[in-house]
Design an enzyme around this catalytic site. Structure first.
Site: not given
Ligand code: LLP
Length: 408
Positions: A219, A262, A264, A300, A333-334
């Site tokens: 996250g 992590p 992102r 996004r 087309c939106e």
């Molecule tokens: N672990 C689990 C169980 C998860 O569901 C996720 C992300 C992560 C780790 C990694 O989270 P991160 O470190 O990347 O924040 N598509 C959305 C983000 C969806 C995240 C879903 N789960 C966006 O574009 O912001």
């Protein structure tokens, strides 16, 4: 620094647009930052591959010594292709079928279940096996309600009140609970909420003295807007260390492993997306810059109202100082197909290149063939500055490869 004007124009001409471009240098830097976040032998970083499953990026991430998590058999398959051994993959699915669970079990890939009913399913398929359980300690975080994955308003994890039932099912099937995990949500830039969530989560571990690891989730955010402050990683690390040291002091297993997931943070900033301006028009007082970056390429902004910084690279090399208020749109087309609303950008004309920043995470992997458009190509800039194609652009043939032709 890694994506200068001349390089951008060269890449757009050589490979066409839309085009995702990644910097190996930035990717490696982010991997190292995460790897060195906490001291000690007992820390493992599982890159959450859902953020970007490009094979070449996964290979680099593996080379940097990170492990991976997987959300689906498809992610497991790709991670194995990238060379990750089974014991370096952690399967954290949600609502999977028996077949999907077996896919991991047959490969000896540790699986986390996130409901009592999936724990039952696991017990029936693999009695006596090792398992992990994803808990929801009631505290969530994230940039949009759609990506808050803990707390009272989400489908994820087992509520803490159900710990007795978890214990019953473990006993019934003679399962060994080797780990517990959580994920509060995606993209926080303030460490306080994360620390609170981790503290709450770690209280669950006291219920399970035999644990081999606790996984405190991912996250970690990156700033998307120019005026946003970076997540204070060193402060976060300091606070985490205090919480973790205290936890280990009290836990019977002094060698317990601390995992993090992590996604992102590892990949977001190493990627940019290049597009081409195809039209400039006025409609009832709004200036629209029409590009080839529809929401099939980058969803996004449409899905979460996410902000991505964009820049116009003038083909004709004027200094681009005259700016105007514009809305940058795609070719879908939106009316909602808006990449960037009300931005001050240099006056643009067809043929200019548009660059979208922080496009390494949840970007290509969420692209689609909507409007029968071709998903973009991906290019890597390696450590010597050389560019290399790492995924081909879709073709009309690949677009239609699953059709059943010649039926009559
Ligand atoms: N672990 C689990 C169980 C998860 O569901 C996720 C992300 C992560 C780790 C990694 O989270 P991160 O470190 O990347 O924040 N598509 C959305 C983000 C969806 C995240 C879903 N789960 C966006 O574009 O912001």
């Amino acid at each position: 620094m890694h994506f200068e004007r001349d390089l951008i124009i060269k890449l757009a001409e050589k490979y066409g647009t839309p085009l995702y471009v990644y910097s190996e240098a930035v990717l490696r830097e982010r991997c190292r930052e995460m790897k060195n976040l906490l001291p000690g032998e007992n820390v493992r970083i599982n890159y959450s591959a859902k953020a970007n499953t490009n094979l070449d990026l996964l290979k680099i991430i593996k080379d940097e010594g990170l492990d991976v998590d997987a959300m689906s058999p498809g992610e497991i398959y790709i991670e194995q292709l990238a060379g990750f051994e089974n014991d370096r993959i952690f399967f954290i699915p949600n609502n999977v079928s028996e077949e999907e669970m077996k896919f991991a079990i047959e490969r000896d890939i540790l699986t986390s279940v996130d409901s009592l009913s999936q724990l039952e399913m696991f017990g029936k398929i693999n009695p006596g096996g090792k398992v992990a359980v994803r808990f929801n300690p009631g505290i969530g975080a994230g940039h949009h309600e759609k990506v808050v994955t803990a707390g009272e308003k989400t489908k994820f994890g087992v509520q803490m009140d159900f710990i007795p039932q978890v214990k019953d099912i473990l006993k019934k099937y003679n399962l060994k609970l080797v780990g517990i995990n959580q994920h509060m949500g995606s993209l926080f830039l303030d460490w306080h909420i994360y620390i609170e969530g981790v503290k709450s989560f770690l209280t669950i571990a006291k219920e399970f003295p035999e644990l081999e690891f606790v996984d405190i989730g991912g996250g970690f955010g990156v700033p998307y807007k120019p005026d946003e402050e970076r997540l204070d990683l060193s402060r976060l690390a300091k606070e985490l260390e205090i919480v973790i040291d205290r936890f280990i002091e009290q836990h019977p297993n002094k060698d317990i492993i601390i995992k993090m997931e992590p996604g992102r943070y590892i990949v977001a900033e190493c990627g940019v997306l290049l597009g081409t301006v195809h039209s400039v028009k006025q409609n009832y007082g709004t200036t629209y810059i029409g590009t080839d970056i529809g929401f099939n390429v980058l969803v996004r902004p449409v899905m979460y109202d996410s902000y991505h910084e964009v820049a116009i690279i003038k083909k004709n090399n004027d200094d681009g100082t005259e700016e105007e208020l514009v809305t940058v749109v795609g070719n879908i087309c939106e009316s909602g197909d808006i990449l960037a609303k009300d931005r001050m950008l240099p006056k643009s004309e067809p043929g200019d290149i548009i660059t979208v920043f922080n496009a390494g995470a949840y970007s290509y992997c969420m692209s689609s063939n909507y409007n029968s458009r071709l998903r973009p190509a991906e290019v890597l800039i390696d450590l010597e500055g050389k560019d290399r194609l790492i995924r081909k652009r879709d073709t009309l043939e690949s677009l239609t490869q699953n059709f059943i032709l010649d039926q009559d």
